[in-house]
Design an enzyme around this catalytic site. Sequence first.
Site, PDB file in Angstrom:
ATOM      1  N   GLY A  43       0.771  -1.236   0.000  1.00 54.96           N
ATOM      2  CA  GLY A  43       0.000   0.000   0.000  1.00 54.96           C
ATOM      3  C   GLY A  43       0.802   1.285   0.000  1.00 54.96           C
ATOM      4  N   GLU A  98       3.817   4.829   5.611  1.00 50.87           N
ATOM      5  CA  GLU A  98       2.619   4.001   5.598  1.00 50.87           C
ATOM      6  C   GLU A  98       1.506   4.679   4.816  1.00 50.87           C
ATOM      7  OE1 GLU A  98       1.795   1.089   5.928  1.00 50.87           O
ATOM      8  OE2 GLU A  98       1.319   0.548   7.970  1.00 50.87           O
ATOM      9  N   ASP A  99       0.658   3.879   4.191  1.00 51.71           N
ATOM     10  CA  ASP A  99      -0.511   4.429   3.522  1.00 51.71           C
ATOM     11  C   ASP A  99      -1.570   4.821   4.539  1.00 51.71           C
ATOM     12  OD1 ASP A  99      -0.996   1.784   4.223  1.00 51.71           O
ATOM     13  OD2 ASP A  99      -1.841   1.201   2.294  1.00 51.71           O
ATOM     14  N   ASP A 102      -4.263   2.319  11.155  1.00 56.09           N
ATOM     15  CA  ASP A 102      -5.599   2.004  11.663  1.00 56.09           C
ATOM     16  C   ASP A 102      -5.465   1.448  13.081  1.00 56.09           C
ATOM     17  OD1 ASP A 102      -8.284   1.424  11.966  1.00 56.09           O
ATOM     18  OD2 ASP A 102      -8.419   0.061  10.265  1.00 56.09           O
ATOM     19  N   LYS A 130      -6.383   6.843  10.983  1.00 56.38           N
ATOM     20  CA  LYS A 130      -7.748   6.503  11.389  1.00 56.38           C
ATOM     21  C   LYS A 130      -7.727   6.205  12.896  1.00 56.38           C
ATOM     22  CE  LYS A 130      -9.895   3.613   8.557  1.00 56.38           C
ATOM     23  NZ  LYS A 130     -10.486   2.372   8.002  1.00 56.38           N
ATOM     24  N   PHE A 151     -14.353   2.272   5.285  1.00 60.20           N
ATOM     25  CA  PHE A 151     -13.540   1.387   4.442  1.00 60.20           C
ATOM     26  C   PHE A 151     -13.087   2.171   3.222  1.00 60.20           C
ATOM     27  CE2 PHE A 151     -12.169  -1.945   1.766  1.00 60.20           C
ATOM     28  CZ  PHE A 151     -11.880  -3.029   2.576  1.00 60.20           C
ATOM     29  N   VAL A 152     -11.785   2.505   3.185  1.00 55.42           N
ATOM     30  CA  VAL A 152     -11.260   3.339   2.106  1.00 55.42           C
ATOM     31  C   VAL A 152     -10.342   2.558   1.176  1.00 55.42           C
ATOM     32  CG1 VAL A 152     -11.501   5.524   3.339  1.00 55.42           C
ATOM     33  CG2 VAL A 152      -9.403   4.204   3.610  1.00 55.42           C
ATOM     34  N   ASP A 158      -6.253  -1.044  -0.869  1.00 52.47           N
ATOM     35  CA  ASP A 158      -6.965  -1.994  -1.722  1.00 52.47           C
ATOM     36  C   ASP A 158      -8.131  -2.668  -1.019  1.00 52.47           C
ATOM     37  OD1 ASP A 158      -5.946  -5.266  -1.215  1.00 52.47           O
ATOM     38  OD2 ASP A 158      -5.077  -3.637  -0.040  1.00 52.47           O
ATOM     39  N   ARG A 164      -6.093  -0.133  -5.896  1.00 54.82           N
ATOM     40  CA  ARG A 164      -4.849   0.546  -5.509  1.00 54.82           C
ATOM     41  C   ARG A 164      -4.482   1.664  -6.484  1.00 54.82           C
ATOM     42  NH1 ARG A 164      -2.058  -2.361  -1.538  1.00 54.82           N
ATOM     43  NH2 ARG A 164      -2.397  -4.602  -1.523  1.00 54.82           N
TER      44      ARG A 164
END
Length: 179
Positions: A43, A98-99, A102, A130, A151-152, A158, A164
Amino acid sequence: MDQDIKKILVTEPEINEKCKELGHLITNDYKGKKLVVIGLLKGCIPFMSDLVKHIDIPLCVDYMSVSSYHGTTESSGYVRVNKDLDTSINGSDVLIAEDIVDTGKTLKKVMEMLSVKGAKSIKIVTLLDKPEGRLVELIPDYVGFVIPKEFVVGYGLDFNEYYRNLPYIGVLKEEVYSK
């Protein structure tokens, strides 16, 4: 793919501007230091690629691939390293790219691993944070956007390895992932 998106949270121009902003901050904070930027695959790729273009100091780039899901939808807490670093980080300042942050469980374990490898310092830069999803105490050092618990997908994120390549961050329609 666009028809599967409920709404766009972060546009492509907003992402581009944030990468520039974060790159300038990181440049100032790491002047004169031995920086290694480590991306957590897969990601991180779009974000890390755009980010490092705006970091105006010498740096090394490396990647790790780790997994804590092992065929389920919830993290087991056990982190399996699928691809380890190719570069020694002993004595280096490490910046994990990091993307999204969470729960923080996997990232916390990765930080512990990097510490054992002799990193001088370890910080986190993330495009998305998040905090509502956090299950461990962890605060990223550089944050692009704080997002709600939705949920992104897109820009590296992805669902079943798809989406992606979207140039923005979007909320995936529930009917797409609840099938």
